[in-house]
Design a protein around this motif. Sequence first.
Motif, PDB file in Angstrom:
ATOM      1  N   MET A  84      10.197  58.283  -2.877  1.00 59.53           N
ATOM      2  CA  MET A  84       9.226  57.823  -3.885  1.00 59.53           C
ATOM      3  C   MET A  84       7.896  57.340  -3.292  1.00 59.53           C
ATOM      4  SD  MET A  84      10.465  58.414  -6.850  1.00 59.53           S
ATOM      5  CE  MET A  84       9.428  57.451  -7.956  1.00 59.53           C
ATOM      6  N   HIS A  85       7.658  57.609  -2.033  1.00 58.42           N
ATOM      7  CA  HIS A  85       6.393  57.244  -1.394  1.00 58.42           C
ATOM      8  C   HIS A  85       6.101  55.742  -1.470  1.00 58.42           C
ATOM      9  CE1 HIS A  85       2.339  58.096   0.217  1.00 58.42           C
ATOM     10  NE2 HIS A  85       2.886  59.221   0.597  1.00 58.42           N
ATOM     11  N   ARG A  86       7.129  54.946  -1.238  1.00 60.67           N
ATOM     12  CA  ARG A  86       6.896  53.493  -1.166  1.00 60.67           C
ATOM     13  C   ARG A  86       6.650  53.124   0.284  1.00 60.67           C
ATOM     14  NH1 ARG A  86      10.960  53.410  -5.306  1.00 60.67           N
ATOM     15  NH2 ARG A  86       9.972  52.688  -7.207  1.00 60.67           N
TER      16      ARG A  86
ATOM     17  N   CYS B  86      11.609  64.818   6.165  1.00 57.28           N
ATOM     18  CA  CYS B  86      11.638  63.828   5.076  1.00 57.28           C
ATOM     19  C   CYS B  86      10.376  62.947   5.057  1.00 57.28           C
ATOM     20  CB  CYS B  86      12.879  62.965   5.288  1.00 57.28           C
ATOM     21  SG  CYS B  86      13.040  61.609   4.130  1.00 57.28           S
ATOM     22  N   HIS B  87       9.821  62.769   3.853  1.00 58.66           N
ATOM     23  CA  HIS B  87       8.650  61.905   3.674  1.00 58.66           C
ATOM     24  C   HIS B  87       8.963  60.803   2.656  1.00 58.66           C
ATOM     25  CE1 HIS B  87       4.523  60.755   3.990  1.00 58.66           C
ATOM     26  NE2 HIS B  87       4.130  61.202   2.822  1.00 58.66           N
ATOM     27  N   SER B  88      10.232  60.390   2.606  1.00 60.32           N
ATOM     28  CA  SER B  88      10.745  59.390   1.659  1.00 60.32           C
ATOM     29  C   SER B  88      10.923  60.038   0.283  1.00 60.32           C
ATOM     30  CB  SER B  88       9.852  58.150   1.533  1.00 60.32           C
ATOM     31  OG  SER B  88       8.826  58.347   0.562  1.00 60.32           O
TER      32      SER B  88
ATOM     33  N   ALA C 276       6.927  58.285   7.555  1.00 60.71           N
ATOM     34  CA  ALA C 276       6.810  57.251   6.525  1.00 60.71           C
ATOM     35  C   ALA C 276       5.569  57.487   5.673  1.00 60.71           C
ATOM     36  CB  ALA C 276       6.703  55.877   7.183  1.00 60.71           C
ATOM     37  N   PRO C 277       5.636  57.141   4.374  1.00 62.42           N
ATOM     38  CA  PRO C 277       4.447  57.182   3.535  1.00 62.42           C
ATOM     39  C   PRO C 277       3.341  56.347   4.174  1.00 62.42           C
ATOM     40  CG  PRO C 277       6.391  56.735   2.225  1.00 62.42           C
ATOM     41  CD  PRO C 277       6.830  56.700   3.657  1.00 62.42           C
ATOM     42  N   SER C 278       2.172  56.938   4.289  1.00 61.90           N
ATOM     43  CA  SER C 278       1.010  56.230   4.823  1.00 61.90           C
ATOM     44  C   SER C 278       1.303  55.531   6.160  1.00 61.90           C
ATOM     45  CB  SER C 278       0.507  55.223   3.782  1.00 61.90           C
ATOM     46  OG  SER C 278      -0.878  55.113   3.866  1.00 61.90           O
TER      47      SER C 278
ATOM     48  N   LEU D  57      -1.938  67.081   7.523  1.00 55.67           N
ATOM     49  CA  LEU D  57      -2.762  67.248   6.331  1.00 55.67           C
ATOM     50  C   LEU D  57      -1.875  67.254   5.097  1.00 55.67           C
ATOM     51  CD1 LEU D  57      -3.496  70.854   5.557  1.00 55.67           C
ATOM     52  CD2 LEU D  57      -2.559  70.346   7.783  1.00 55.67           C
ATOM     53  N   HIS D  58      -2.524  67.246   3.934  1.00 51.47           N
ATOM     54  CA  HIS D  58      -1.827  67.263   2.646  1.00 51.47           C
ATOM     55  C   HIS D  58      -2.320  68.480   1.861  1.00 51.47           C
ATOM     56  CE1 HIS D  58      -2.339  63.070   3.925  1.00 51.47           C
ATOM     57  NE2 HIS D  58      -1.134  62.871   3.439  1.00 51.47           N
ATOM     58  N   PRO D  59      -1.452  69.080   1.037  1.00 53.42           N
ATOM     59  CA  PRO D  59      -1.901  70.252   0.271  1.00 53.42           C
ATOM     60  C   PRO D  59      -3.118  69.962  -0.613  1.00 53.42           C
ATOM     61  CG  PRO D  59       0.494  70.051   0.193  1.00 53.42           C
ATOM     62  CD  PRO D  59      -0.010  68.815   0.874  1.00 53.42           C
TER      63      PRO D  59
ATOM     64  N   VAL E 116       2.552  68.874   7.643  1.00 52.31           N
ATOM     65  CA  VAL E 116       2.025  68.762   6.284  1.00 52.31           C
ATOM     66  C   VAL E 116       2.837  67.692   5.567  1.00 52.31           C
ATOM     67  CG1 VAL E 116       1.670  69.950   4.084  1.00 52.31           C
ATOM     68  CG2 VAL E 116       1.464  71.220   6.238  1.00 52.31           C
ATOM     69  N   ASP E 117       2.171  66.698   4.994  1.00 50.02           N
ATOM     70  CA  ASP E 117       2.884  65.722   4.162  1.00 50.02           C
ATOM     71  C   ASP E 117       2.857  66.271   2.738  1.00 50.02           C
ATOM     72  OD1 ASP E 117       3.024  64.347   6.502  1.00 50.02           O
ATOM     73  OD2 ASP E 117       1.772  62.666   5.882  1.00 50.02           O
ATOM     74  N   LEU E 118       4.022  66.728   2.277  1.00 44.68           N
ATOM     75  CA  LEU E 118       4.070  67.476   1.025  1.00 44.68           C
ATOM     76  C   LEU E 118       4.170  66.542  -0.175  1.00 44.68           C
ATOM     77  CD1 LEU E 118       4.239  70.696   0.641  1.00 44.68           C
ATOM     78  CD2 LEU E 118       6.402  70.135  -0.442  1.00 44.68           C
ATOM     79  N   GLU E 119       3.027  66.308  -0.800  1.00 42.07           N
ATOM     80  CA  GLU E 119       2.941  65.464  -2.001  1.00 42.07           C
ATOM     81  C   GLU E 119       1.755  65.960  -2.810  1.00 42.07           C
ATOM     82  OE1 GLU E 119       2.451  62.180   0.603  1.00 42.07           O
ATOM     83  OE2 GLU E 119       0.353  61.891   0.085  1.00 42.07           O
ATOM     84  N   ASP E 120       1.715  65.588  -4.108  1.00 41.82           N
ATOM     85  CA  ASP E 120       0.654  66.107  -4.971  1.00 41.82           C
ATOM     86  C   ASP E 120      -0.527  65.131  -5.027  1.00 41.82           C
ATOM     87  OD1 ASP E 120      -0.552  67.997  -6.598  1.00 41.82           O
ATOM     88  OD2 ASP E 120       1.261  68.328  -7.779  1.00 41.82           O
TER      89      ASP E 120
HETATM   90 ZN   LIG Z   1       2.304  60.682   1.953  1.00 41.89          ZN
END
Ligand SMILES: [Zn+2]
Length: 307
Positions: free
Chosen positions: A91-93, A87-89, A127-129, A232-234, A14-18
């Motif tokens: 600040m999602h850069r 870890c998913h970074s 990594a983000p994306s 997936l993402h929430p 799960v990539d945990l971001e809103d």
């Molecule tokens: Zn992400």
Amino acid sequence: MNATREPPVNALSVDLEDYFQVENFAHLVPREHWGHFAPRLTANTHRLLDLFDSVRARATFFVLGWCAERFPHLVREIHRRGHEVACHSHMHRLVYTLTPEEMRADTARCKAVLEDLTGSRVIGYRAPSYSITRDSLWALDVLADLGFVYDSSIFPVHHDRYGIPDFPRWPIADYGTPGGARIHEFPLTTFRVGRTNLPSAGGGYLRMLPMTWTWQGIAAAHRAGQPAMLYLHPWEIDPGQPRIEGMTRLRTLRCYYNLGGTYERLEQVLDRFRWAPVSEVLETTLGRTINPVRTGGADSPAPVGPN
Ligand SMILES: [Zn+2]
């Protein structure tokens, strides 16, 4: 292949971001504005945690550091319920927009926050994306140097924003980085049509395409005797999320199509196979110990996190 043998246990991630932190919106929602949005992360993540409990699946949560700082209780709960925190970074850069020094600072900050919250070493990174590409493979050196044991950022496909199309498709032990370090890599799941790898098993592919697409990806992995990776993402199970205006039709589709049906699809996929955190699946697949500190448990220390 022996038809009676059990298929491998797959990796669940799960990539945990809103909902307002999605890369498709990045040009419309500056990072300084993230704090102005009404968060939906806690409720959506609880739905996922309850679903995972109900099918006895455990996962790796690749957590955005920004979210961990605002929702420390959520990160602790994920850990306490037996999942891996990675870890998913911060600040999602996108990695390929950063210098190695910027990426190091951002990643180290997130790692420190997560380790404070869980009291466990963080060994996994996404990594983000999926922005570790041919041009940013240097990032693997930064990760190895920061003490990460594995990365799961490389999508072996052609895509407008990510991908290394000719990258190996299955987990690799001790992948040699450009700077001469070693790190395990768990690429995202694909299946092959002719000479082309097609992305499968997660995110928009799970939401938008017929279920046969997901089954094909998982079956391709199992035919090769390999585990699949679901991601997936929430926000993908949240049809009630506020819509961000101003996107192209394609991006609107990528973000909002079938949000109402994804939970059920996820239930189906989880129910049909066995799932474990990425570090555990890598240990089984690569045949070596890579996670010196097990995740979760009620007796985990209760470290003090940042405010
Ligand atoms: Zn992400």
